[in-house]
Motif scaffolding. Structure first.
Motif, PDB file in Angstrom:
ATOM      1  N   SER A 189       0.822  -1.221   0.000  1.00 35.87           N
ATOM      2  CA  SER A 189       0.000   0.000   0.000  1.00 35.87           C
ATOM      3  C   SER A 189       0.849   1.262   0.000  1.00 35.87           C
ATOM      4  N   GLN A 190       2.117   1.148  -0.343  1.00 34.77           N
ATOM      5  CA  GLN A 190       3.035   2.279  -0.288  1.00 34.77           C
ATOM      6  C   GLN A 190       3.828   2.400  -1.581  1.00 34.77           C
ATOM      7  N   SER A 191       4.443   3.565  -1.728  1.00 31.70           N
ATOM      8  CA  SER A 191       5.463   3.839  -2.735  1.00 31.70           C
ATOM      9  C   SER A 191       6.558   4.629  -2.040  1.00 31.70           C
ATOM     10  N   SER A 192       7.769   4.580  -2.586  1.00 32.52           N
ATOM     11  CA  SER A 192       8.803   5.473  -2.057  1.00 32.52           C
ATOM     12  C   SER A 192       8.356   6.919  -2.136  1.00 32.52           C
ATOM     13  N   ASN A 193       7.527   7.216  -3.157  1.00 31.21           N
ATOM     14  CA  ASN A 193       7.146   8.601  -3.403  1.00 31.21           C
ATOM     15  C   ASN A 193       6.258   9.197  -2.324  1.00 31.21           C
ATOM     16  N   ASP A 194       5.527   8.343  -1.597  1.00 33.57           N
ATOM     17  CA  ASP A 194       4.759   8.872  -0.463  1.00 33.57           C
ATOM     18  C   ASP A 194       5.372   8.473   0.872  1.00 33.57           C
ATOM     19  N   SER A 195       6.103   7.350   0.907  1.00 36.98           N
ATOM     20  CA  SER A 195       6.705   6.919   2.171  1.00 36.98           C
ATOM     21  C   SER A 195       7.871   7.807   2.583  1.00 36.98           C
ATOM     22  N   PHE A 196       8.734   8.155   1.616  1.00 38.39           N
ATOM     23  CA  PHE A 196       9.900   8.956   1.993  1.00 38.39           C
ATOM     24  C   PHE A 196       9.506  10.345   2.502  1.00 38.39           C
ATOM     25  N   PRO A 197       8.596  11.066   1.834  1.00 41.81           N
ATOM     26  CA  PRO A 197       8.186  12.359   2.418  1.00 41.81           C
ATOM     27  C   PRO A 197       7.484  12.208   3.756  1.00 41.81           C
ATOM     28  N   THR A 198       6.767  11.106   3.937  1.00 46.53           N
ATOM     29  CA  THR A 198       6.140  10.860   5.241  1.00 46.53           C
ATOM     30  C   THR A 198       7.199  10.703   6.311  1.00 46.53           C
ATOM     31  N   VAL A 199       8.235   9.950   6.005  1.00 40.39           N
ATOM     32  CA  VAL A 199       9.335   9.765   6.956  1.00 40.39           C
ATOM     33  C   VAL A 199      10.050  11.096   7.202  1.00 40.39           C
ATOM     34  N   MET A 200      10.211  11.898   6.162  1.00 38.17           N
ATOM     35  CA  MET A 200      10.829  13.212   6.334  1.00 38.17           C
ATOM     36  C   MET A 200      10.066  14.045   7.352  1.00 38.17           C
ATOM     37  N   HIS A 201       8.754  14.080   7.225  1.00 39.76           N
ATOM     38  CA  HIS A 201       7.927  14.867   8.144  1.00 39.76           C
ATOM     39  C   HIS A 201       7.981  14.299   9.561  1.00 39.76           C
ATOM     40  N   ILE A 202       7.886  12.980   9.678  1.00 38.88           N
ATOM     41  CA  ILE A 202       7.909  12.365  11.006  1.00 38.88           C
ATOM     42  C   ILE A 202       9.246  12.633  11.692  1.00 38.88           C
ATOM     43  N   ALA A 203      10.346  12.421  10.972  1.00 43.07           N
ATOM     44  CA  ALA A 203      11.664  12.625  11.564  1.00 43.07           C
ATOM     45  C   ALA A 203      11.852  14.073  12.003  1.00 43.07           C
ATOM     46  N   ALA A 204      11.476  15.015  11.145  1.00 42.53           N
ATOM     47  CA  ALA A 204      11.647  16.432  11.483  1.00 42.53           C
ATOM     48  C   ALA A 204      10.777  16.822  12.675  1.00 42.53           C
ATOM     49  N   ALA A 205       9.535  16.357  12.689  1.00 43.81           N
ATOM     50  CA  ALA A 205       8.631  16.703  13.790  1.00 43.81           C
ATOM     51  C   ALA A 205       9.139  16.162  15.118  1.00 43.81           C
ATOM     52  N   LEU A 206       9.627  14.929  15.116  1.00 43.15           N
ATOM     53  CA  LEU A 206      10.133  14.333  16.356  1.00 43.15           C
ATOM     54  C   LEU A 206      11.407  15.024  16.821  1.00 43.15           C
ATOM     55  N   GLU A 207      12.287  15.380  15.887  1.00 42.70           N
ATOM     56  CA  GLU A 207      13.521  16.062  16.267  1.00 42.70           C
ATOM     57  C   GLU A 207      13.241  17.443  16.842  1.00 42.70           C
ATOM     58  N   VAL A 208      12.277  18.140  16.263  1.00 42.64           N
ATOM     59  CA  VAL A 208      11.907  19.452  16.813  1.00 42.64           C
ATOM     60  C   VAL A 208      11.349  19.290  18.223  1.00 42.64           C
ATOM     61  N   ARG A 209      10.420  18.353  18.382  1.00 48.02           N
ATOM     62  CA  ARG A 209       9.786  18.171  19.695  1.00 48.02           C
ATOM     63  C   ARG A 209      10.767  17.661  20.742  1.00 48.02           C
ATOM     64  N   ASP A 210      11.559  16.659  20.393  1.00 49.21           N
ATOM     65  CA  ASP A 210      12.357  15.958  21.396  1.00 49.21           C
ATOM     66  C   ASP A 210      13.752  16.540  21.589  1.00 49.21           C
TER      67      ASP A 210
END
Length: 465
Positions: free
Chosen positions: A137-158
């Motif tokens: 149910s995934q592609s690199s084209n939607d998974s990689f930007p999703t990971v980008m957002h998750i990683a950035a959000a967690l780094e900002v918060r934590d």
């Protein structure tokens, strides 16, 4: 020669180091992208672990993945999230602009690790397949930007928010400690009217408060995820509702609310939310650089500079000048800020590199953005703990500077008028005497009247009247 195993993909057999968990596509990428040594930050790999767990659980809820296979995928992805599989990610940042190779690297590592847990050898691709199951149910084209957002959000918060909050506390503490210490303000690098050192540090504190507010403003857009758009934003091969269920699972795992992007095309073709965050980091870097430079200038000397602040000793010295002490921690923060500013230029160019339905500079964008978050976070923490918290004032130097300050006579403007006050400052400069002595010598005021009207402490607090 080290032992290898043979794996197969759509292009044929590939030899892979026997003990490594990556598969054929990663091995082929190693031969194609022989560029640089820069690797993704570990936090990006952690975010990939979270993303694959959320995808597997959402796929089970959608009825497209066997729960037993999902359990094996989740267990392997959790090891990735825990940092146990970092050695199995050999690729550099320099790869396809969609991040496909690192997504496939994650799929292959998780599949191989899951199959090992199920009693199968490395390279079996069964019962867990990297594409059919880990990437379902995934592609690199939607998974990689999703990971980008998750990683950035967690780094900002934590990482970044706690560091900035710590700096704000340290600055507020120094502002209170220095509230009664009168100094000479400086405009255009030249002497101005009296103020307090506490007011200077209060201004620094407000810059940090505003930095935290800017981050808070950017976070809602950062928590909007492209997952579910698959190849081009249409959601091909993703079951109905997958994006919503994915965000529910990701939110539970991360402890922060993620929502599906209602326009997957925007989330995959442009990365404006990430560019916005980089812009905030650029503003924060400018604030911190100003702050660090002000502090090291006010602490310059100690004998032949401004010398109003006493900077804590870091235990380091010159290689040739015995006993020399330098504001090394402030200099580190300034350099980190410079890096962030340069990164923002790169992120801006990368963010503008969307071609039709896909941005093709994702790896470069997130590499620079995560580096900016990291160096700002670490630099701020060290600056707060090892420099700001230990700052003191040199009371004697402050008193001497204030006593000799020419522009304190600005308080006499309402009494004598601008032109007569200008005569006082000009005379004091020409004759190298204090403005008090000049005012008395010119017959414009008695010493007692001068002291009554020119009160540096009252002038510094004039805005509080």
């Amino acid at each position: 020669m080290s032992a290898t195993r043979t794996e197969h993909d759509a292009f044929g057999p590939v030899e892979i180091p026997a003990e490594r968990y990556w598969g054929a596509q990663t091995q082929r990428a190693l031969g194609v992208f022989d560029v640089g040594t820069e690797r993704f930050a570990p936090c990006l790999l952690r975010a990939f672990g979270l993303q694959k767990i959320a995808a597997a659980r959402a796929n089970v809820r959608c009825g497209v993945l066997d729960p037993a296979l999902a359990d094996a995928i989740v267990a392997a992805a959790q090891e990735l999230r825990d940092g146990l599989l970092d050695d199995h990610f050999p690729l550099t940042v320099w790869q396809t602009g969609s991040g496909t190779q690192t997504n496939m690297n994650a799929n292959e590592v998780i599949a191989n690790r899951a199959n090992l847990r199920l009693g199968q050898p490395l390279g079996a691709n069964s019962p867990v397949h990297p594409n059919d199951h880990v990437n379902a149910s995934q592609s690199s084209n939607d998974s990689f930007p999703t990971v980008m957002h998750i990683a950035a959000a967690l780094e900002v918060r934590d990482r970044l928010v706690p560091s900035l909050a710590g700096l704000q506390r340290a600055l507020d503490d120094r502002a209170q400690a220095f509230a009664a210490d009168i100094k000479v303000a400086r405009t255009h690098l030249m002497d101005a009217v009296p103020m307090t050192m506490g007011q200077a540090f209060d201004a620094f504190g407000w810059q940090v408060r505003n930095a935290l507010a800017r981050l808070d403003d950017a976070m809602p857009r950062l928590r909007v995820l492209a997952q579910g758009g698959t190849a081009a934003g249409t959601g091909l091969n993703a079951p109905a509702g997958f994006d919503v269920l994915f965000c529910e699972e990701a939110s539970a795992l991360a402890g922060m609310p993620f929502t599906p992007n209602s326009c997957k095309f925007e989330g995959m073709g442009g990365h404006d939310a990430l560019l916005e965050l980089s812009g905030v980091l650029n503003v924060i870097a400018a604030s911190l650089m100003k702050m660090a430079n002000d502090i090291r200038w006010m602490g310059s000397g100690p004998r032949c500079g401004i010398g109003e602040l006493v900077v804590p000793d870091d235990g380091l010295t010159s290689s040739i000048m015995p006993g020399k002490r330098n504001p090394t921690i402030a200099e580190v923060l300034v350099q980190a800020c410079m890096q962030v500013m340069g990164n923002h230029v790169t992120v801006t160019m990368a963010g503008a590199s969307g071609n039709f339905e896909l941005n093709v500079a994702k790896p470069l964008l997130i590499h620079n953005l995560l580096q900016s978050i990291r160096v700002l976070s670490d630099g701020t923490r060290v600056f707060a703990d090892k420099l700001v918290a230990g700052l003191a004032v040199d009371g004697e130097r402050l008193a001497a500077n204030v006593g000799n300050a020419l522009l304190a006579v600005t308080a006499l403007n309402p009494i004598l008028g601008y032109d007569k006050v200008a005569r006082i400052t000009r005379t004091a400069m020409e004759r190298r005497i204090t403005p008090r002595e000049a005012a008395v010598d010119l017959g414009l005021l008695s010493g007692e009247d001068y002291d009554r009207w020119v009160d540096p402490a009252r002038m510094a607090c004039s805005s509080r009247k």
